[in-house]
Structure formats: C-alpha cells, structure tokens
Scaffold this motif. Structure first.
Motif, PDB file in Angstrom:
ATOM      1  N   GLY A   1       0.829  -1.199   0.000  1.00  0.00           N
ATOM      2  CA  GLY A   1       0.000   0.000   0.000  1.00  0.00           C
ATOM      3  C   GLY A   1       0.865   1.251   0.000  1.00  0.00           C
ATOM      4  O   GLY A   1       1.999   1.242   0.486  1.00  0.00           O
ATOM      5  N   LEU A   2       0.326   2.331  -0.576  1.00  0.00           N
ATOM      6  CA  LEU A   2       0.994   3.634  -0.514  1.00  0.00           C
ATOM      7  C   LEU A   2       0.248   4.470   0.524  1.00  0.00           C
ATOM      8  O   LEU A   2      -0.884   4.892   0.289  1.00  0.00           O
ATOM      9  CB  LEU A   2       0.971   4.303  -1.895  1.00  0.00           C
ATOM     10  N   ALA A   3       0.901   4.667   1.683  1.00  0.00           N
ATOM     11  CA  ALA A   3       0.181   5.170   2.859  1.00  0.00           C
ATOM     12  C   ALA A   3       0.354   6.656   3.105  1.00  0.00           C
ATOM     13  O   ALA A   3       1.375   7.244   2.762  1.00  0.00           O
ATOM     14  CB  ALA A   3       0.658   4.400   4.089  1.00  0.00           C
ATOM     15  N   ALA A   4      -0.702   7.251   3.708  1.00  0.00           N
ATOM     16  CA  ALA A   4      -0.660   8.636   4.212  1.00  0.00           C
ATOM     17  C   ALA A   4      -1.637   8.737   5.379  1.00  0.00           C
ATOM     18  O   ALA A   4      -2.571   7.928   5.468  1.00  0.00           O
ATOM     19  CB  ALA A   4      -1.062   9.624   3.115  1.00  0.00           C
ATOM     20  N   ASN A   5      -1.425   9.711   6.246  1.00  0.00           N
ATOM     21  CA  ASN A   5      -2.352   9.992   7.348  1.00  0.00           C
ATOM     22  C   ASN A   5      -3.746  10.296   6.772  1.00  0.00           C
ATOM     23  O   ASN A   5      -3.929  11.279   6.060  1.00  0.00           O
ATOM     24  CB  ASN A   5      -1.803  11.190   8.132  1.00  0.00           C
ATOM     25  N   ALA A   6      -4.718   9.450   7.117  1.00  0.00           N
ATOM     26  CA  ALA A   6      -6.070   9.581   6.541  1.00  0.00           C
ATOM     27  C   ALA A   6      -6.806  10.818   7.055  1.00  0.00           C
ATOM     28  O   ALA A   6      -7.889  11.151   6.565  1.00  0.00           O
ATOM     29  CB  ALA A   6      -6.893   8.328   6.845  1.00  0.00           C
ATOM     30  N   LEU A   7      -6.220  11.505   8.045  1.00  0.00           N
ATOM     31  CA  LEU A   7      -6.876  12.682   8.610  1.00  0.00           C
ATOM     32  C   LEU A   7      -6.255  13.974   8.069  1.00  0.00           C
ATOM     33  O   LEU A   7      -6.638  15.068   8.472  1.00  0.00           O
ATOM     34  CB  LEU A   7      -6.775  12.656  10.146  1.00  0.00           C
ATOM     35  N   ASP A   8      -5.272  13.841   7.183  1.00  0.00           N
ATOM     36  CA  ASP A   8      -4.491  14.990   6.701  1.00  0.00           C
ATOM     37  C   ASP A   8      -4.688  15.169   5.186  1.00  0.00           C
ATOM     38  O   ASP A   8      -4.169  14.396   4.376  1.00  0.00           O
ATOM     39  CB  ASP A   8      -3.007  14.734   7.048  1.00  0.00           C
ATOM     40  N   GLU A   9      -5.457  16.201   4.846  1.00  0.00           N
ATOM     41  CA  GLU A   9      -5.844  16.440   3.445  1.00  0.00           C
ATOM     42  C   GLU A   9      -4.616  16.584   2.516  1.00  0.00           C
ATOM     43  O   GLU A   9      -4.589  16.013   1.429  1.00  0.00           O
ATOM     44  CB  GLU A   9      -6.688  17.718   3.409  1.00  0.00           C
ATOM     45  N   ASN A  10      -3.602  17.325   2.964  1.00  0.00           N
ATOM     46  CA  ASN A  10      -2.411  17.535   2.119  1.00  0.00           C
ATOM     47  C   ASN A  10      -1.637  16.244   1.893  1.00  0.00           C
ATOM     48  O   ASN A  10      -1.124  15.990   0.799  1.00  0.00           O
ATOM     49  CB  ASN A  10      -1.460  18.556   2.753  1.00  0.00           C
ATOM     50  N   ALA A  11      -1.551  15.437   2.937  1.00  0.00           N
ATOM     51  CA  ALA A  11      -0.819  14.171   2.828  1.00  0.00           C
ATOM     52  C   ALA A  11      -1.534  13.250   1.832  1.00  0.00           C
ATOM     53  O   ALA A  11      -0.898  12.640   0.965  1.00  0.00           O
ATOM     54  CB  ALA A  11      -0.723  13.507   4.195  1.00  0.00           C
ATOM     55  N   VAL A  12      -2.857  13.182   1.931  1.00  0.00           N
ATOM     56  CA  VAL A  12      -3.624  12.290   1.053  1.00  0.00           C
ATOM     57  C   VAL A  12      -3.528  12.763  -0.408  1.00  0.00           C
ATOM     58  O   VAL A  12      -3.438  11.951  -1.331  1.00  0.00           O
ATOM     59  CB  VAL A  12      -5.094  12.178   1.535  1.00  0.00           C
ATOM     60  N   ALA A  13      -3.470  14.082  -0.587  1.00  0.00           N
ATOM     61  CA  ALA A  13      -3.331  14.624  -1.953  1.00  0.00           C
ATOM     62  C   ALA A  13      -2.053  14.091  -2.614  1.00  0.00           C
ATOM     63  O   ALA A  13      -2.014  13.859  -3.831  1.00  0.00           O
ATOM     64  CB  ALA A  13      -3.316  16.147  -1.905  1.00  0.00           C
ATOM     65  N   LYS A  14      -1.007  13.879  -1.803  1.00  0.00           N
ATOM     66  CA  LYS A  14       0.266  13.376  -2.359  1.00  0.00           C
ATOM     67  C   LYS A  14       0.114  11.959  -2.926  1.00  0.00           C
ATOM     68  O   LYS A  14       0.799  11.590  -3.871  1.00  0.00           O
ATOM     69  CB  LYS A  14       1.359  13.380  -1.271  1.00  0.00           C
ATOM     70  N   ILE A  15      -0.764  11.162  -2.322  1.00  0.00           N
ATOM     71  CA  ILE A  15      -1.000   9.805  -2.845  1.00  0.00           C
ATOM     72  C   ILE A  15      -1.596   9.881  -4.255  1.00  0.00           C
ATOM     73  O   ILE A  15      -1.143   9.200  -5.181  1.00  0.00           O
ATOM     74  CB  ILE A  15      -2.002   9.020  -1.960  1.00  0.00           C
ATOM     75  N   PHE A  16      -2.623  10.728  -4.403  1.00  0.00           N
ATOM     76  CA  PHE A  16      -3.302  10.827  -5.711  1.00  0.00           C
ATOM     77  C   PHE A  16      -2.312  11.292  -6.780  1.00  0.00           C
ATOM     78  O   PHE A  16      -2.323  10.792  -7.901  1.00  0.00           O
ATOM     79  CB  PHE A  16      -4.490  11.801  -5.608  1.00  0.00           C
TER      80      PHE A  16
ATOM     81  N   ALA B   1      -4.591   6.017   5.158  1.00  0.00           N
ATOM     82  CA  ALA B   1      -5.221   5.780   3.854  1.00  0.00           C
ATOM     83  C   ALA B   1      -4.160   5.116   2.984  1.00  0.00           C
ATOM     84  O   ALA B   1      -3.018   5.578   2.960  1.00  0.00           O
ATOM     85  CB  ALA B   1      -5.664   7.092   3.241  1.00  0.00           C
ATOM     86  N   ALA B   2      -4.515   4.023   2.299  1.00  0.00           N
ATOM     87  CA  ALA B   2      -3.504   3.369   1.464  1.00  0.00           C
ATOM     88  C   ALA B   2      -4.127   2.606   0.306  1.00  0.00           C
ATOM     89  O   ALA B   2      -4.715   1.547   0.499  1.00  0.00           O
ATOM     90  CB  ALA B   2      -2.637   2.423   2.294  1.00  0.00           C
ATOM     91  N   PRO B   3      -3.987   3.159  -0.900  1.00  0.00           N
ATOM     92  CA  PRO B   3      -4.329   2.369  -2.088  1.00  0.00           C
ATOM     93  C   PRO B   3      -3.148   1.470  -2.412  1.00  0.00           C
ATOM     94  O   PRO B   3      -2.084   1.593  -1.793  1.00  0.00           O
ATOM     95  CB  PRO B   3      -4.496   3.439  -3.164  1.00  0.00           C
ATOM     96  N   SER B   4      -3.303   0.569  -3.366  1.00  0.00           N
ATOM     97  CA  SER B   4      -2.175  -0.250  -3.799  1.00  0.00           C
ATOM     98  C   SER B   4      -1.065   0.676  -4.326  1.00  0.00           C
ATOM     99  O   SER B   4      -1.351   1.707  -4.945  1.00  0.00           O
ATOM    100  CB  SER B   4      -2.628  -1.227  -4.872  1.00  0.00           C
ATOM    101  N   ALA B   5       0.200   0.289  -4.077  1.00  0.00           N
ATOM    102  CA  ALA B   5       1.326   1.193  -4.336  1.00  0.00           C
ATOM    103  C   ALA B   5       1.855   1.099  -5.766  1.00  0.00           C
ATOM    104  O   ALA B   5       3.060   0.989  -5.987  1.00  0.00           O
ATOM    105  CB  ALA B   5       2.433   0.906  -3.332  1.00  0.00           C
ATOM    106  N   ASN B   6       0.953   1.100  -6.732  1.00  0.00           N
ATOM    107  CA  ASN B   6       1.326   1.054  -8.151  1.00  0.00           C
ATOM    108  C   ASN B   6       0.854   2.340  -8.828  1.00  0.00           C
ATOM    109  O   ASN B   6       0.009   3.043  -8.300  1.00  0.00           O
ATOM    110  CB  ASN B   6       0.632  -0.145  -8.824  1.00  0.00           C
ATOM    111  N   LYS B   7       1.395   2.618 -10.027  1.00  0.00           N
ATOM    112  CA  LYS B   7       0.823   3.690 -10.836  1.00  0.00           C
ATOM    113  C   LYS B   7      -0.587   3.267 -11.233  1.00  0.00           C
ATOM    114  O   LYS B   7      -0.832   2.081 -11.498  1.00  0.00           O
ATOM    115  CB  LYS B   7       1.665   3.917 -12.100  1.00  0.00           C
ATOM    116  N   SER B   8      -1.497   4.201 -11.253  1.00  0.00           N
ATOM    117  CA  SER B   8      -2.895   3.913 -11.573  1.00  0.00           C
ATOM    118  C   SER B   8      -2.992   3.117 -12.883  1.00  0.00           C
ATOM    119  O   SER B   8      -2.341   3.469 -13.865  1.00  0.00           O
ATOM    120  CB  SER B   8      -3.647   5.236 -11.720  1.00  0.00           C
ATOM    121  N   GLY B   9      -3.760   2.033 -12.862  1.00  0.00           N
ATOM    122  CA  GLY B   9      -3.957   1.234 -14.079  1.00  0.00           C
ATOM    123  C   GLY B   9      -3.064   0.003 -14.155  1.00  0.00           C
ATOM    124  O   GLY B   9      -3.367  -0.947 -14.866  1.00  0.00           O
TER     125      GLY B   9
END
Ligand code: TXA
Ligand code: MG
Length: 344
Positions: A36-51, A138-146
């Motif tokens: 997973g590619l993780a970030a603090n799920a309560l931190d908007e800026n951190a989660v933006a980095k995942i996207f 928050a953690a989606p799979s740690a790959n490039k989308s697709g």
C-alpha cells in the motif's frame, strides 16, 4: 525528485516511517494483500500526495487502515452490528468494510462520498506502523494507476521510483490480491460485495447468516451511464502492456487454440496454468496450478508483470474458475484483459 529506496523492516526504519507519515509524508508499506501507498487519513495535504504519486483520478476513494478497533470511531459513524460481527471474524485480515463516513476522515479519502472504506490489516509490519503513527492510514495499492498491484517491494520500486522516499520491505505478500470490499452503508439493502478478495462471499454469508448481493460490476463492464457503487470498478485496471484475451476453455482446447493461433501470429504469448506450457509452442508465463485458486491469486499480479518483462505483445490467458477465491482472480484477470473473452 526524491530517491526511493527499499528499507529492511528494522525497528528504527519502522519508527522513521511512522514519524514521516505523521508529519504528512507518504510511504509504501507491506500488507498481507498487496503493498500500500500510505498517508495519514486525517491529513488532506498528505492524502493529496498519494493521488499525485499514483496518477489516480480524484473520484476514486481510498481505504483507511486501522490497527485497533477504537480507531474506527475516527473514520466511521453509525457502525451496524453486522460490521462488528464481520470484524470479529475477519479482522485483522483482508476484508474492507464500506460504512457511513465519520467526521475526522478527510474529504479526499472519501472522494466526496458520504461513505468510507476501512480495514484492519493482519501484516505485522503494517500494524506496527499504524500503531506508531497513531493515526489511520489511507492506502491504495502502491502502483501507478492502471497497473497491476505490487506484491513485492521491488515491484513498488519499479513503478514508483522518485515519488517518495521509503518502501518498507515486508517480503512477498501472503495473499497477492487486494482485500474483499463489502458495503454495509445502506441499512435498507442487503450487504453488497463490491470487490471479491481472499475473504469469500460464502465465508461472509456464513458469519452474517444471510445472503449477500454481488455488485454487477464484479464480472461485467459498467456502462458509462450506470452508477458505480465502487468507483474503482470504472477504471482500466491491472493492465499489462500486452493486449490480453481471456480464454474460457478446457486445458486441451486452450492448448490447441493457442498453438493454432500462434502458427498464424508469432506475437502471441500465453498466460497459462502450471504444466500447460510444456504443450505450447509459444513463450508462456504460468500462474499456478489449474485447481489451486489461492496459488493463482498469489501469483497473478507478478505474472502479469512478467508478461511486460518478456515484451509480450498479445497474451492469451487461460481463464480461472470463479469459485471461492477464484472470483477474485477472475475479477482481476477480466479487467487485465479489458473484458475481451473468448469462449470455446
Ligand atoms: O488490499 C487492499 O485493499 C489494498 C491494501 C493496500 O490494503 N488496498 C487497495 O486499495 O486495494 P485500492 O485503492 O487499490 O482499492 C480501493 C477500492 C477501490 O475499488 C475503491 O473504489 C473502493 O475500494 N472504495 C474505497 N472507498 C470506497 C467507498 N467509500 N465506497 C465504495 N468503494 C470504495
Ligand atoms: Mg489499486
């Protein structure tokens, strides 16, 4: 640009990652399903980095990971009894529950929905990192989308070099396909299976003592105008570079079909079950024994990546059974083949 490196799961590295995550950085961590590619799920800026790092569409929400049940209150509200029953049976483990969204989880995690997806992973290292960070991750799979989801630290590195600093190496993931996603968000409807995984429909029904619904999107293409219960189902997914076709056939017919077609087109390669490669005249990658769906789940994503490594242009994949964990394998391989199915 950052230098992305693989770190051994030593105590000091786990502590460094937990503190980076707390500060608002992102990092790749192992789980029992996929990395997973993780970030603090309560931190908007951190989660933006995942996207940004994944190139993920903003309307595809993320799963929040917790290390103990008390963290659930930060994420969800009005949690039904059925959720506690399932948590009791399957957590920690590869089951994600979609629940009513609580007030602390940030907007980007839920992608504007009034629901939130949450799971408690069983991987010891993931749990240690969440515990030390003291926030849900928050953690989606740690790959490039697709792309296929990564099941080793090396696969994360080959997709994500330069995007962030830390990949914690937890070895090859135990299950190899992402968690089962089940929605309990609509109390007037039956529980809805949004994505099959290693916790099966039958196991969930046994615990709940009732039937559950399977979303149409699990085995069908979503029409453009139909509502996606799980936005992730809309997107091109798990795609190797090769144009893939899913062949529904007995072993004998599959072998005959691949060999016949390979005579006419030498670009054809095979993604087959163990032993079939001996009878094929083309290059072949195997993904487990034909009657072992757990093994197929464990090997599928790495095998899709191997197709890229051998430079496959066209791949004929032998279709798995849809029973039990097989439904999870079928759901992924169907998308990898962009729903191109040949029935013999
Ligand atoms: O095993 C897993 O679940 C892995 C590991 C890292 O935990 N994570 C993972 O995340 O597979 P991702 O982002 O690749 O997939 C999340 C799926 C997507 O299909 C997304 O649409 C769905 O969960 N999802 C997330 N929040 C949702 C929500 N509120 N309602 C419906 N679906 C949701
Ligand atoms: Mg994913």
């Amino acid at each position: 640009m950052k230098t992305t490196k693989i770190y051994e799961p030593l105590k000091e590295n786990i502590s460094s990652v937990a503190s980076e995550l707390k500060k608002g950085e992102i990092a790749a961590i192992p789980t029992e399903t996929v990395y997973g590619l993780a970030a603090n799920a309560l931190d908007e800026n951190a989660v933006a980095k995942i996207f940004k790092a994944k190139g993920r569409p903003a309307d595809n929400p993320l799963i929040s990971h917790i290390s103990e049940l008390q963290m659930l209150d930060l994420i969800a509200k009005n949690v039904p009894q059925s959720a506690y029953k399932l948590a009791n049976a399957f957590w920690p483990g590869p089951l994600t529950l979609v629940l009513k969204r609580g007030s602390f989880v940030c907007d980007a995690v839920c992608a504007g929905l009034d629901t939130v997806a949450v799971r408690m992973p069983s991987h010891e290292i993931a749990r240690q990192i969440i515990s030390e960070a003291k926030v849900p991750l928050a953690a989606p799979s740690a790959n490039k989308s697709g792309k296929p989801s990564p099941t080793t630290a090396q696969e994360v590195l080959s997709d994500m070099q330069g995007e962030f600093e830390y990949i914690i190496d937890g070895g090859k993931c135990e299950f190899g396909v992402e968690s089962t996603v089940l929605s309990l968000a609509d109390e007037n409807e039956k529980p809805l299976l949004l994505r099959p995984g290693s916790v099966t429909k039958q196991q969930i029904e046994k615990v709940l003592g009732c039937e559950i619904e399977v979303s149409n999107a699990v085995t069908n293409v979503l029409e453009n105008d139909s509502k996606a219960h799980s936005p992730g189902m809309k997107y091109k997914h798990y795609s190797p570079k090769a144009k893939m076709f899913l062949i529904k056939a007995s072993s004998e017919k599959y072998i005959e079909y691949v060999n016949d077609n390979h005579k006419k087109n030498s670009d054809i390669t095979a993604l087959c079950f163990d032993g079939e490669e001996k009878h094929l005249n083309c290059e072949a990658i195997t993904y487990g024994q034909s009657d072992n769906v757990e093994e197929q789940a464990f090997k599928l994503f790495s095998s899709l990546r191997k197709l890229d490594e051998i430079g496959a242009k066209i791949a004929f994949a032998h279709c798995p059974s849809e029973d039990g964990v097989g439904l999870a394998v079928y759901n992924r391989i169907l998308r990898a083949a962009a729903f191109r199915v040949v029935e013999l």
